[in-house]
Scaffold this motif. Sequence first.
Motif, PDB file in Angstrom:
ATOM      1  N   ASN A  20     -12.041  -1.137   1.835  1.00 40.55           N
ATOM      2  CA  ASN A  20     -11.813   0.110   1.098  1.00 40.55           C
ATOM      3  C   ASN A  20     -10.335   0.309   0.791  1.00 40.55           C
ATOM      4  O   ASN A  20      -9.978   0.851  -0.259  1.00 40.55           O
ATOM      5  CB  ASN A  20     -12.349   1.295   1.899  1.00 40.55           C
ATOM      6  CG  ASN A  20     -13.865   1.374   1.875  1.00 40.55           C
ATOM      7  OD1 ASN A  20     -14.512   0.894   0.945  1.00 40.55           O
ATOM      8  ND2 ASN A  20     -14.446   1.968   2.917  1.00 40.55           N
ATOM      9  N   LEU A  21      -9.467  -0.137   1.711  1.00 42.00           N
ATOM     10  CA  LEU A  21      -8.029  -0.072   1.439  1.00 42.00           C
ATOM     11  C   LEU A  21      -7.669  -0.993   0.273  1.00 42.00           C
ATOM     12  O   LEU A  21      -6.874  -0.616  -0.602  1.00 42.00           O
ATOM     13  CB  LEU A  21      -7.244  -0.456   2.689  1.00 42.00           C
ATOM     14  CG  LEU A  21      -5.719  -0.504   2.539  1.00 42.00           C
ATOM     15  CD1 LEU A  21      -5.172   0.863   2.136  1.00 42.00           C
ATOM     16  CD2 LEU A  21      -5.061  -0.973   3.837  1.00 42.00           C
ATOM     17  N   ILE A  22      -8.247  -2.183   0.236  1.00 46.28           N
ATOM     18  CA  ILE A  22      -7.996  -3.100  -0.886  1.00 46.28           C
ATOM     19  C   ILE A  22      -8.434  -2.458  -2.195  1.00 46.28           C
ATOM     20  O   ILE A  22      -7.736  -2.536  -3.217  1.00 46.28           O
ATOM     21  CB  ILE A  22      -8.725  -4.446  -0.677  1.00 46.28           C
ATOM     22  CG1 ILE A  22      -8.196  -5.166   0.561  1.00 46.28           C
ATOM     23  CG2 ILE A  22      -8.559  -5.337  -1.905  1.00 46.28           C
ATOM     24  CD1 ILE A  22      -8.899  -6.481   0.845  1.00 46.28           C
ATOM     25  N   MET A  74     -10.685  -7.005 -10.014  1.00 44.28           N
ATOM     26  CA  MET A  74     -10.912  -7.302  -8.598  1.00 44.28           C
ATOM     27  C   MET A  74     -11.838  -6.282  -7.955  1.00 44.28           C
ATOM     28  O   MET A  74     -12.594  -6.613  -7.036  1.00 44.28           O
ATOM     29  CB  MET A  74      -9.581  -7.367  -7.867  1.00 44.28           C
ATOM     30  CG  MET A  74      -8.718  -8.550  -8.269  1.00 44.28           C
ATOM     31  SD  MET A  74      -9.551 -10.165  -8.052  1.00 44.28           S
ATOM     32  CE  MET A  74     -10.094 -10.523  -9.747  1.00 44.28           C
ATOM     33  N   LEU A  75     -11.804  -5.038  -8.445  1.00 46.30           N
ATOM     34  CA  LEU A  75     -12.760  -4.041  -7.950  1.00 46.30           C
ATOM     35  C   LEU A  75     -14.191  -4.487  -8.235  1.00 46.30           C
ATOM     36  O   LEU A  75     -15.084  -4.357  -7.378  1.00 46.30           O
ATOM     37  CB  LEU A  75     -12.497  -2.684  -8.603  1.00 46.30           C
ATOM     38  CG  LEU A  75     -11.370  -1.834  -8.016  1.00 46.30           C
ATOM     39  CD1 LEU A  75     -11.152  -0.592  -8.868  1.00 46.30           C
ATOM     40  CD2 LEU A  75     -11.697  -1.433  -6.585  1.00 46.30           C
ATOM     41  N   ALA A  76     -14.398  -5.012  -9.422  1.00 47.91           N
ATOM     42  CA  ALA A  76     -15.734  -5.506  -9.776  1.00 47.91           C
ATOM     43  C   ALA A  76     -16.137  -6.683  -8.906  1.00 47.91           C
ATOM     44  O   ALA A  76     -17.295  -6.796  -8.481  1.00 47.91           O
ATOM     45  CB  ALA A  76     -15.758  -5.908 -11.253  1.00 47.91           C
ATOM     46  N   VAL A  77     -15.193  -7.568  -8.610  1.00 44.74           N
ATOM     47  CA  VAL A  77     -15.489  -8.724  -7.763  1.00 44.74           C
ATOM     48  C   VAL A  77     -15.844  -8.280  -6.350  1.00 44.74           C
ATOM     49  O   VAL A  77     -16.802  -8.774  -5.743  1.00 44.74           O
ATOM     50  CB  VAL A  77     -14.281  -9.689  -7.734  1.00 44.74           C
ATOM     51  CG1 VAL A  77     -14.489 -10.784  -6.697  1.00 44.74           C
ATOM     52  CG2 VAL A  77     -14.065 -10.299  -9.115  1.00 44.74           C
ATOM     53  N   LEU A  78     -15.060  -7.354  -5.810  1.00 48.94           N
ATOM     54  CA  LEU A  78     -15.335  -6.868  -4.453  1.00 48.94           C
ATOM     55  C   LEU A  78     -16.713  -6.218  -4.368  1.00 48.94           C
ATOM     56  O   LEU A  78     -17.384  -6.294  -3.335  1.00 48.94           O
ATOM     57  CB  LEU A  78     -14.257  -5.874  -4.025  1.00 48.94           C
ATOM     58  CG  LEU A  78     -12.860  -6.458  -3.785  1.00 48.94           C
ATOM     59  CD1 LEU A  78     -11.840  -5.334  -3.583  1.00 48.94           C
ATOM     60  CD2 LEU A  78     -12.862  -7.386  -2.583  1.00 48.94           C
ATOM     61  N   GLN A 104      -7.194   0.075  -7.416  1.00 49.08           N
ATOM     62  CA  GLN A 104      -7.342   1.206  -8.341  1.00 49.08           C
ATOM     63  C   GLN A 104      -5.996   1.703  -8.840  1.00 49.08           C
ATOM     64  O   GLN A 104      -5.885   2.185  -9.968  1.00 49.08           O
ATOM     65  CB  GLN A 104      -8.102   2.339  -7.645  1.00 49.08           C
ATOM     66  CG  GLN A 104      -9.590   2.074  -7.487  1.00 49.08           C
ATOM     67  CD  GLN A 104     -10.279   3.152  -6.673  1.00 49.08           C
ATOM     68  OE1 GLN A 104      -9.628   3.919  -5.953  1.00 49.08           O
ATOM     69  NE2 GLN A 104     -11.600   3.213  -6.769  1.00 49.08           N
ATOM     70  N   ARG A 105      -4.971   1.586  -8.032  1.00 50.59           N
ATOM     71  CA  ARG A 105      -3.629   2.036  -8.433  1.00 50.59           C
ATOM     72  C   ARG A 105      -2.963   1.037  -9.370  1.00 50.59           C
ATOM     73  O   ARG A 105      -1.920   1.343  -9.943  1.00 50.59           O
ATOM     74  CB  ARG A 105      -2.756   2.229  -7.198  1.00 50.59           C
ATOM     75  CG  ARG A 105      -3.240   3.295  -6.237  1.00 50.59           C
ATOM     76  CD  ARG A 105      -2.353   3.360  -5.008  1.00 50.59           C
ATOM     77  NE  ARG A 105      -1.007   3.778  -5.356  1.00 50.59           N
ATOM     78  CZ  ARG A 105       0.053   3.575  -4.584  1.00 50.59           C
ATOM     79  NH1 ARG A 105      -0.073   2.940  -3.432  1.00 50.59           N
ATOM     80  NH2 ARG A 105       1.248   3.992  -4.960  1.00 50.59           N
ATOM     81  N   SER A 139       0.808  -1.227   0.000  1.00 46.12           N
ATOM     82  CA  SER A 139       0.000   0.000   0.000  1.00 46.12           C
ATOM     83  C   SER A 139       0.837   1.271   0.000  1.00 46.12           C
ATOM     84  O   SER A 139       0.331   2.333  -0.372  1.00 46.12           O
ATOM     85  CB  SER A 139      -0.923   0.009   1.224  1.00 46.12           C
ATOM     86  OG  SER A 139      -0.176  -0.135   2.419  1.00 46.12           O
ATOM     87  N   GLY A 140       2.109   1.180   0.383  1.00 46.81           N
ATOM     88  CA  GLY A 140       2.921   2.374   0.498  1.00 46.81           C
ATOM     89  C   GLY A 140       3.901   2.600  -0.632  1.00 46.81           C
ATOM     90  O   GLY A 140       4.661   3.568  -0.601  1.00 46.81           O
ATOM     91  N   GLU A 141       3.920   1.709  -1.645  1.00 48.97           N
ATOM     92  CA  GLU A 141       4.861   1.863  -2.744  1.00 48.97           C
ATOM     93  C   GLU A 141       4.543   3.096  -3.569  1.00 48.97           C
ATOM     94  O   GLU A 141       3.375   3.450  -3.755  1.00 48.97           O
ATOM     95  CB  GLU A 141       4.802   0.613  -3.642  1.00 48.97           C
ATOM     96  CG  GLU A 141       6.034   0.406  -4.500  1.00 48.97           C
ATOM     97  CD  GLU A 141       7.221  -0.078  -3.669  1.00 48.97           C
ATOM     98  OE1 GLU A 141       7.962   0.799  -3.186  1.00 48.97           O
ATOM     99  OE2 GLU A 141       7.406  -1.282  -3.521  1.00 48.97           O
TER     100      GLU A 141
END
Length: 705
Positions: A674-676, A692-696, A681-682, A573-575
Amino acid sequence: MNKINQNTSTSGMTSGIDQHRPFPCDQCPKLFTRSENLQRHKRARHGGASRKNFQCSRCHARFSRSDVYKRHGDRCRTTGSPIQTSQPQVPWEGIHTPQAMVGIPSPLTTTRNPTERVVTDEAFWEEHSTFAAELPQGFSSSSPSNHDNSEETYVKQYFENFHPSFPLLHRPTFIVSSTPKLLRKAVTVIGSLFSPNLYDHEETQALAHWRQDIWQSGQGELRHMVSLNCSVIRQPWVIQAWLLYIIYGVYASEAGQFQTVKKMLRQLVDAVHEIGLSQQGIAMPDAQSWMYQLDFNSPGDDSQTLYTRWTSYITTESMRLSLYTLVFLDSHTFSPCNSRPLMSPMELGWELPFPINLWEAKNSQIWLMRFNENFGLSTFTTANSLLHGPRGLGTASLTIATQQLMTETPDPQLLAALEASPFAAFCVLTNMGALVRDFTRCYYQMPPSPSDPNPFHILTQGQNKQVHTAIEAITKIVKKQAYTGDSPQFLLWRTNELFISTIKISLCRPDQLLIAGIVDNSLIAGMAASTHLTQGNLVAIRRSAPLIPRHVGGDEGIVALLNDLSGALSTISGEEQDKVAREAPWVTVASYGVLLCIWGALKRASTDIRHHLDTFNELPRISESCMLIFNTLMESALLHFPADNDVTRDPRLWTMNREAFVSLLDEGESLFVNLIKAICQRRSLWGIGPSMLAVLGEIPGTGAE
C-alpha cells in the motif's frame, strides 16, 4: 517531410542550389527558401554597420531588423546611460518572469564609444540558429484551445520543472523565436507535461494526442534529416533535440513507440561512430580554445573577445553534455527492460562536464567571474595544463575519472570537478552502474562456486573494495550537497544520492531481469516483469538449482545495505510534492527498483521467520538477519505510511512477544504494498506511476483494498 529542408542549416550540407532552397547567398555558401530570409541574412551578416538602420535611443545599440530592435527596446533597462559592454540582453528575460541579471558590474567595463557595439544577440543567433528564424503563429489544429497552451508557456514550464533535473540545454541563451523548430518541438512537448490539470477529459485527451502527433512528426523529420547527412549532428541543437525525443519516447509515449525509440538510439550511435564525434580531439580539435586565447584575464581584453569565448564555451559544453547524456541513456534508460548498451563508456573521449555554475551563468561577465572563482586568475601555460586543461588528467575522460576514484588517493582536482558539477558525478555513477551490470552478466554465466562469505558476491573482494572506494568518494561529496533544499542543483544531488543506493543494491541483489535473461519490449513491460519476478527467488534458481539447498536465505548482503535502503525509502516516500512533480522519470524508475528490492527483502525475511517458527516453535533471535531486515525495513515503512497519522512507533516492532509480532508479520507485506501504491500515485506525470499501480493490482494479494 517537405518542410525538413525549409529550416535546416545548409552549412556543410549542400554545395549548390536545390529545389527546396532556390535563393543562394552570393557571399557565403548558405541557401534560403525565401527571398526575404536571404535579404535578412545579408543585412545581418554581410551588410556591415552601415546597414544597421535601427538605433536604440537609450544604449545606442544598432540593429538591422526592426523586430529585433523592438524586442531590444522592450528589454533595455538603462535610463539613458550607454551600455559599456558588448554583452547582449539575456534572452530568457522574455520568457522568465523574474528580473534577468542585466547590468551587473564587470571587470571588463571600458570607455568604448557606445556606437561601437560589435556583438549583438541578433548577430549571434543569425550565426548559431539559422535552422529556423520564424515563430509559428500557433500549434496545429489538433492543439487544445485553452489559452495557456502557448509555446512560451510550455518552454517556461520545461525550464522551471524539467531543466533543474536535467540541464541539457543552455537556458540563458535559449530564445523561443530563434530556436530550431525541431528542438523547440521537443522542448514544448516535454514542457506541456507540466501543465496544470485544468482541462476536462476531452481536453486532456486532446492535449495527449497533440503531444503524440508533435513527437511523431518531429522525430520523423529529425531522423530523415540525419539520414540524408549524418554530419548535421555536429550541430549541438540536433543532438540535443534527438536526445529529448528519445527521453519523451521512452518515458511518456505509448508502448508501441518504444521500438521507434530504440531505432532512434541506434541511428544516433551509428552517426556518432561514423563521424568520430565520441572523441573530443577529432570532433572539436579547438574545444579548449576558449580557455587559452591570448591572455584570458587581461584587464584590457575587449568585450567582443570575451563574448566570443563565452559562445565558444557554450557550443563546446553543449556537445559535451549531449554526448554524456547519450552514454547515460544508452546504459541506463533501457536497462529496466534489459536491453544491452550499444555504446561502451570507454568510447567517450571527452573531458568531464565543467562546473554547473559556468553553464548557468546568465552572461559573459558572470561567466568570467565564475571561471576565475573555479580555476583562479592565472593563465595555464604548463604542458600538463595545455594537454588536460585546468583540472588535470583525472577529468580527461569518463573512464579515467572512474579509474581514479577506485584508487585510494583520487586526484583532488577530480574530486573538485565532481563537487562543482552534479551532472559529472551523475555520469560517473552511471558508468559504475554499467560496470557492475557487465560483471554481473559475466558472473552468472560461469558455473556456481562454493558460497562466498563476502555479501557483495558479484565481484571479487579486491574488485569490491575498489568499487566501494569509488562509491564512498562520491558519497562524501553528495552528502554535503544533497540536503540543501534551496540549492538550484538540489534535484540533481538527490538523484546522485539515489543512484548510489541502486549501485550498492546491484552489487548484492542483481537485477532479476538480467539474471533471468528476459528482454522486454518496453520500459513499462520490463518494470512489470521485474515486479512479478520479485515474488520468487530467481537468482537462486538461476544458479543451477539442483546443486543448492531447497531453502535459501541468501540475504546477508541486504543486512549490509539496511541503512542505505532505509534512507532511500525515507527519501522516496518523504519528498515534498513540488519536488516529486519535478522528479526526472529515470529517478522514478530507479526509485521503483529500490522499492522492489525492499519488498523482496521483506518477503524473504518473512519466509525465513515463519520457517523458524515452524521448525523451532519460537521467534528467531532479534540479532538474526531475517529479524534485523524485517524490523528495520518495516520501521522505516511505517514512519511514512500515508494512512497512519500517529507518529508513535508501532509497539509490535522489535518485540519478542510471539502473538504481537506475528500480527505484524501477517500485515507487513500488504502495508508495504500500500505504501508503494501511495508513492506511485504521487508520480503520475510521466505515466510510470499509474502503470505500476495497474501492475500491482494484477498480483494476488495486492489488489485495491
